[in-house]
Motif scaffolding. Structure first.
Motif, PDB file in Angstrom:
ATOM      1  N   GLY A  20       0.804  -1.214   0.000  1.00 27.18           N
ATOM      2  CA  GLY A  20       0.000   0.000   0.000  1.00 27.18           C
ATOM      3  C   GLY A  20       0.836   1.263   0.000  1.00 27.18           C
ATOM      4  N   GLY A  21       2.156   1.138   0.098  1.00 25.92           N
ATOM      5  CA  GLY A  21       3.032   2.310   0.143  1.00 25.92           C
ATOM      6  C   GLY A  21       3.340   2.859  -1.239  1.00 25.92           C
ATOM      7  N   ALA A  22       3.972   4.025  -1.270  1.00 24.10           N
ATOM      8  CA  ALA A  22       4.239   4.737  -2.525  1.00 24.10           C
ATOM      9  C   ALA A  22       5.216   3.988  -3.428  1.00 24.10           C
ATOM     10  N   LEU A  23       6.114   3.238  -2.829  1.00 21.47           N
ATOM     11  CA  LEU A  23       7.111   2.469  -3.596  1.00 21.47           C
ATOM     12  C   LEU A  23       7.171   1.070  -2.982  1.00 21.47           C
ATOM     13  N   ALA A  24       6.020   0.393  -3.039  1.00 22.05           N
ATOM     14  CA  ALA A  24       5.873  -0.884  -2.336  1.00 22.05           C
ATOM     15  C   ALA A  24       6.765  -1.957  -2.950  1.00 22.05           C
ATOM     16  N   VAL A  25       7.527  -2.620  -2.120  1.00 21.34           N
ATOM     17  CA  VAL A  25       8.383  -3.727  -2.536  1.00 21.34           C
ATOM     18  C   VAL A  25       7.569  -5.009  -2.355  1.00 21.34           C
ATOM     19  N   PRO A  26       7.492  -5.866  -3.414  1.00 20.94           N
ATOM     20  CA  PRO A  26       6.661  -7.074  -3.307  1.00 20.94           C
ATOM     21  C   PRO A  26       6.962  -7.895  -2.047  1.00 20.94           C
ATOM     22  N   ASP A  27       5.904  -8.245  -1.330  1.00 24.02           N
ATOM     23  CA  ASP A  27       5.985  -9.135  -0.163  1.00 24.02           C
ATOM     24  C   ASP A  27       6.813  -8.554   0.996  1.00 24.02           C
ATOM     25  N   ALA A  28       6.972  -7.255   1.019  1.00 21.83           N
ATOM     26  CA  ALA A  28       7.843  -6.635   2.030  1.00 21.83           C
ATOM     27  C   ALA A  28       7.365  -6.896   3.457  1.00 21.83           C
ATOM     28  N   ASP A  29       6.042  -6.899   3.651  1.00 18.22           N
ATOM     29  CA  ASP A  29       5.534  -7.037   5.027  1.00 18.22           C
ATOM     30  C   ASP A  29       5.943  -8.352   5.676  1.00 18.22           C
ATOM     31  N   ARG A 178      13.642  -8.161   0.929  1.00 17.75           N
ATOM     32  CA  ARG A 178      12.871  -8.319  -0.302  1.00 17.75           C
ATOM     33  C   ARG A 178      13.399  -7.314  -1.319  1.00 17.75           C
ATOM     34  N   ALA A 179      13.243  -7.666  -2.627  1.00 19.97           N
ATOM     35  CA  ALA A 179      13.829  -6.854  -3.699  1.00 19.97           C
ATOM     36  C   ALA A 179      12.777  -6.140  -4.546  1.00 19.97           C
ATOM     37  N   ILE A 180      13.188  -5.059  -5.187  1.00 18.45           N
ATOM     38  CA  ILE A 180      12.358  -4.371  -6.187  1.00 18.45           C
ATOM     39  C   ILE A 180      12.471  -5.134  -7.511  1.00 18.45           C
ATOM     40  N   ASP A 181      13.703  -5.492  -7.887  1.00 19.34           N
ATOM     41  CA  ASP A 181      14.037  -6.260  -9.085  1.00 19.34           C
ATOM     42  C   ASP A 181      13.437  -5.686 -10.361  1.00 19.34           C
ATOM     43  N   ALA A 182      13.878  -4.490 -10.724  1.00 19.61           N
ATOM     44  CA  ALA A 182      13.484  -3.862 -11.989  1.00 19.61           C
ATOM     45  C   ALA A 182      14.701  -3.796 -12.903  1.00 19.61           C
ATOM     46  N   GLY A 183      14.517  -4.245 -14.142  1.00 19.42           N
ATOM     47  CA  GLY A 183      15.582  -4.145 -15.142  1.00 19.42           C
ATOM     48  C   GLY A 183      16.865  -4.859 -14.768  1.00 19.42           C
ATOM     49  N   GLY A 184      16.750  -6.033 -14.150  1.00 23.44           N
ATOM     50  CA  GLY A 184      17.951  -6.813 -13.841  1.00 23.44           C
ATOM     51  C   GLY A 184      18.708  -6.338 -12.622  1.00 23.44           C
TER      52      GLY A 184
END
Ligand code: VGL
Ligand code: ZN
Length: 201
Positions: A20-29, A178-184
């Motif tokens: 729900g955050g502005a730059l939510a990282v998948p599965d961060a919680d 947990r990672a953002i993982d954008a563009g490698g």
């Protein structure tokens, strides 16, 4: 209990990086209870907070015609642009309310200079502006760091690399990141950490 020359650094577990955050990282919680449990083993705990002023140069909204995840060139080098996030004093910049580490001794804020981003908790993206964390850890006679938090491929990786550069023995606990993982970005960060001798568990 882990010896007092071993710090736990909890990187950017803030509302804006969680669901729900502005730059939510998948599965961060999911990492919050893992970190709470891990922290009970550490005497010395440092928390970090991404802490940007409005109009920060890492925000896509600060650059005409740009959108989040674009890559631009700033005076200090390449910069990924992000949605507005972790603005000073806003709710999104607060630590995750589920984080329960009352014995944490230090909170390091970073990215507070409008023109400079800072993924690392040690050195800002211009690679010249220190946050003071290296000096703090030296005075506390810390020689090893365990690093957890968000995001693996940005703030965790840069913090781990700079901790190695500061001469610390460094371990990253994957189950507590947990990672953002954008563009490698994750593969690149993993390779850089392996090269630098960061231990992964
Ligand atoms: C982060 C992107 C922008 C992080 C901070 O905490 O990994 N990523 N600001
Ligand atoms: Zn940021």
């Amino acid at each position: 209990m882990t010896p007092s020359d071993h710090v736990l650094i909890v990187v950017d577990v803030q509302i804006d990086f969680c669901s729900g955050g502005a730059l939510a990282v998948p599965d961060a919680d999911a990492i919050v209870p893992v970190i709470n449990q891990l922290a009970t083993n550490f005497d010395v705990v440092v928390l970090t907070q991404d802490w940007h002023p409005a109009g920060h140069s890492s925000f896509a909204t600060s650059h005409v015609g740009r959108k989040p995840f674009d890559l631009i060139e700033l005076p200090y080098g390449p910069q990924v642009l992000w949605p507005d996030h972790c603005m000073q004093g806003t709710r999104g910049a607060e630590l995750h309310p589920g984080l329960k580490i009352p014995h944490a001794q230090m909170i390091v804020r970073k990215g507070f200079r409008a023109a400079i981003d800072s993924y690392s908790a040690f050195l800002e993206a211009d690679r010249r502006s220190p946050t003071g964390l290296a000096g703090y850890l030296t005075e506390r006679e810390v020689r090893a760091a365990t690093i957890v938090g968000l995001a693996t491929d940005y703030c965790v990786a840069w913090t781990a690399l700079d901790a190695r550069a500061a001469g610390l023995d460094v371990t990253v606990v994957d189950a507590a990141c947990r990672a953002i993982d954008a563009g490698g970005s994750l593969a690149k960060a993993n390779a850089a950490m392996a090269d630098a001798g960061v231990r992964r568990v």
